[in-house]
Design a protein around this motif. Structure first.
Motif, mmCIF file in Angstrom:
data_model
loop_
_atom_site.group_PDB
_atom_site.id
_atom_site.type_symbol
_atom_site.label_atom_id
_atom_site.label_comp_id
_atom_site.label_asym_id
_atom_site.label_seq_id
_atom_site.Cartn_x
_atom_site.Cartn_y
_atom_site.Cartn_z
ATOM 1 N N HIS A 148 2.098 0.918 11.978
ATOM 2 C CA HIS A 148 1.845 1.191 10.525
ATOM 3 C C HIS A 148 1.281 2.453 10.242
ATOM 4 C CE1 HIS A 148 0.434 0.411 6.556
ATOM 5 N NE2 HIS A 148 1.006 -0.649 6.580
ATOM 6 N N PRO A 149 1.785 3.496 9.296
ATOM 7 C CA PRO A 149 1.217 4.682 9.221
ATOM 8 C C PRO A 149 -0.234 4.952 8.556
ATOM 9 C CG PRO A 149 2.762 4.113 7.477
ATOM 10 C CD PRO A 149 2.937 3.134 8.534
ATOM 11 N N LEU A 150 -0.610 3.837 7.613
ATOM 12 C CA LEU A 150 -2.006 3.857 7.156
ATOM 13 C C LEU A 150 -2.987 3.345 8.083
ATOM 14 C CD1 LEU A 150 -1.248 2.770 3.422
ATOM 15 C CD2 LEU A 150 -2.074 4.852 4.213
ATOM 16 N N LEU A 180 -3.482 6.343 10.509
ATOM 17 C CA LEU A 180 -4.370 7.232 9.762
ATOM 18 C C LEU A 180 -5.679 6.786 9.891
ATOM 19 C CD1 LEU A 180 -4.183 10.051 8.274
ATOM 20 C CD2 LEU A 180 -4.002 8.642 6.103
ATOM 21 N N ARG A 181 -5.880 5.553 9.370
ATOM 22 C CA ARG A 181 -7.457 5.139 9.366
ATOM 23 C C ARG A 181 -8.166 5.213 10.925
ATOM 24 N NH1 ARG A 181 -8.286 -0.983 8.315
ATOM 25 N NH2 ARG A 181 -8.185 -0.949 10.586
ATOM 26 N N HIS A 196 -1.329 10.229 0.217
ATOM 27 C CA HIS A 196 -1.638 10.811 1.209
ATOM 28 C C HIS A 196 -0.680 12.094 1.620
ATOM 29 C CE1 HIS A 196 -3.140 12.065 5.212
ATOM 30 N NE2 HIS A 196 -1.975 11.888 5.748
ATOM 31 N N LYS A 206 3.605 -5.705 6.743
ATOM 32 C CA LYS A 206 3.511 -4.707 6.119
ATOM 33 C C LYS A 206 4.249 -3.568 6.855
ATOM 34 C CE LYS A 206 -0.764 -5.241 3.738
ATOM 35 N NZ LYS A 206 -1.969 -4.609 3.348
ATOM 36 N N THR A 207 4.229 -3.362 8.079
ATOM 37 C CA THR A 207 4.736 -2.421 8.883
ATOM 38 C C THR A 207 6.475 -2.693 8.755
ATOM 39 O OG1 THR A 207 3.137 -2.158 10.532
ATOM 40 C CG2 THR A 207 5.309 -1.402 11.189
ATOM 41 N N ARG A 210 -0.712 4.332 -1.413
ATOM 42 C CA ARG A 210 -1.759 5.074 -0.763
ATOM 43 C C ARG A 210 -1.135 5.920 -0.015
ATOM 44 N NH1 ARG A 210 -5.270 1.166 2.709
ATOM 45 N NH2 ARG A 210 -6.019 3.313 3.497
ATOM 46 N N LEU A 211 -0.084 5.436 0.678
ATOM 47 C CA LEU A 211 0.558 6.350 1.727
ATOM 48 C C LEU A 211 1.067 7.464 0.965
ATOM 49 C CD1 LEU A 211 1.784 7.090 4.528
ATOM 50 C CD2 LEU A 211 3.752 5.327 3.989
ATOM 51 N N GLU A 250 0.897 -1.418 0.077
ATOM 52 C CA GLU A 250 0.053 0.008 -0.019
ATOM 53 C C GLU A 250 0.939 1.281 0.076
ATOM 54 O OE1 GLU A 250 -4.211 -0.737 2.244
ATOM 55 O OE2 GLU A 250 -2.649 -1.726 3.360
ATOM 56 N N TRP A 251 1.847 1.291 -0.567
ATOM 57 C CA TRP A 251 2.952 2.410 -0.703
ATOM 58 C C TRP A 251 2.252 3.508 -1.448
ATOM 59 C CZ3 TRP A 251 6.323 5.423 0.759
ATOM 60 C CH2 TRP A 251 7.072 6.361 -0.165
#
Length: 387
Positions: free
Chosen positions: A326-328, A331-332, A31, A385-386, A27-28, A24-25
């Motif tokens: 995990h940043p996403l 964020l969510r 953002h 993912k992280t 998406r980040l 999901e790079w």
């Protein structure tokens, strides 16, 4: 001349095994890029790809970290008005060409932004020096030889927001416009005297002065048109009114038309001179836009780092992640304002407070594998993912 888009970062190629979509790079990246206010800054950020070049990574991290410190210390910079100037600068380099006034006004935004950034890094005597570190200074070093102050003095305050030239654009333009104003007043005074006389004898019903084909005229009832010596410049749609330029104002109108021609010639001369000045500084403006595009990209990354309390990583041969989030996911969960119960699992995806549970993980140089196990929804995918 190359466009800014062609000068976007030559980012080292990522590992072949890397899968941006799976992690999901995009998406980040989208953002973070969405926080940029200028198209070049957004484009620079969207061009970023993961890299294995440690020197490039370190330079990027250092610039972002320096700008985070700059923001933390109350610093700021305005990137509004930046765009890719290449198409306009290409036209400006054509000998004798005159850019439109609004085109010059848009380029003035770039001149002001580039000059402001250069001044921030190398302030004049008596001005405080910005708290920006060596990595950002090195990025911007190419601007040091380019003093845009003379160009600013030539352009600033000369073009109105509607694209017209200000009277102070040149002494000659000011002289011409003052002469035009005096001529207007003389013509209007003469016509008003004529209108009062005609109104008294019934030849006109309106105390009105209007313009037809750049000539000042007065409306006369069609049946009385022979009472007013002069030139007829058309009639109303009904045909009951004709517009007459009296003989006594013809010479004054001729002089006004001549002044209008002079004004247009002077405006064109000014625009040609401004265009040539922009062409002369085109390399500095292109370079400055490219530099500011990357600088803004670091600004938006620095703001993201501040918002999410990120840490600058250091790189070594061993993998050691401490309290990573995990940043996403964060964020969510921030957007949702999640007040959910904690998920089970040693590395759980979220906590009872609605925040991701930090992940700590290590893989020493001697180890070749690391197995992550746990129940469904325990956070294994988030951990991978992280990492």
């Amino acid at each position: 001349m190359e466009s800014v888009a062609a000068l976007l970062p030559m980012i080292p190629s990522p590992l072949l095994e890397y899968s941006p979509d799976a992690l999901e790079w995009p998406r980040l990246r989208e953002h973070i890029a969405g926080k940029a206010v200028s198209p070049p800054g957004r484009a620079w950020t969207l061009a970023l790809e993961p890299s294995t070049d440690r020197a490039w990574i370190s330079a990027q991290q250092a610039r972002t970290e320096e700008l985070r410190a700059f923001l933390t210390g109350g610093g700021s910079f305005d990137f509004h008005g930046l765009f890719d100037p290449a198409p306009l600068l290409d036209k400006a380099r054509v000998a004798g060409w005159a850019l439109e006034a609004l085109e010059i006004l848009s380029l003035l935004n770039i001149v002001e932004r580039v000059a402001a950034w250069r001044s921030l890094l190398a302030p004049r005597q008596g001005q405080p020096r910005a708290n920006i570190g060596p990595a950002v200074h090195a990025l911007s070093a190419g601007l040091e030889p380019h003093d845009l102050a003379p160009l600013l003095r030539m352009l600033r305050g000369k073009i109105e927001p509607d694209g017209s030239l200000a009277d102070d654009a040149s002494p000659e333009l000011r002289r011409i416009r003052r002469a035009m104003e005096a001529q207007h007043r003389a013509i209007e005074a003469s016509l008003r005297r004529a209108v009062r006389t005609l109104r008294d004898d019934g030849s006109t019903q309106e105390d009105l002065i209007t313009v037809r084909g750049e000539r000042f005229v007065i409306p006369i009832k069609a049946e009385f048109r022979r009472r007013v010596p002069g030139v007829i410049h058309g009639a109303s749609s009904s045909g009951q009114t004709v517009f007459v330029e009296p003989l006594e104002t013809i010479e004054r109108n001729n002089e006004l038309v001549r002044l209008l021609d002079e004004e247009q010639s002077e405006v064109h001369r000014i625009l040609v001179a401004m265009t040539a000045a922009l062409a002369a500084d085109a390399p500095a403006l292109t370079l400055g836009t490219v530099i500011l595009a990357e600088v803004e990209s670091h600004f938006v990354r620095a703001r993201f780092a501040l918002e999410f309390d990120c840490s600058m990583p250091s790189f070594a041969d061993a993998l050691h992640i401490k309290n990573a989030r995990h940043p996403l996911l964060e964020l969510r969960m921030r957007k949702e304002g999640a007040n959910r119960p904690a998920d089970p699992g040693p590395d759980g995806a979220r906590s009872a407070a609605g925040k991701p549970v930090p992940l700590t993980l290590a893989l020493t140089p001697e180890a070749r594998q690391l197995i992550i196990s746990g129940p469904n929804t325990g956070g294994k995918t988030v951990s991978l993912k992280t990492t």
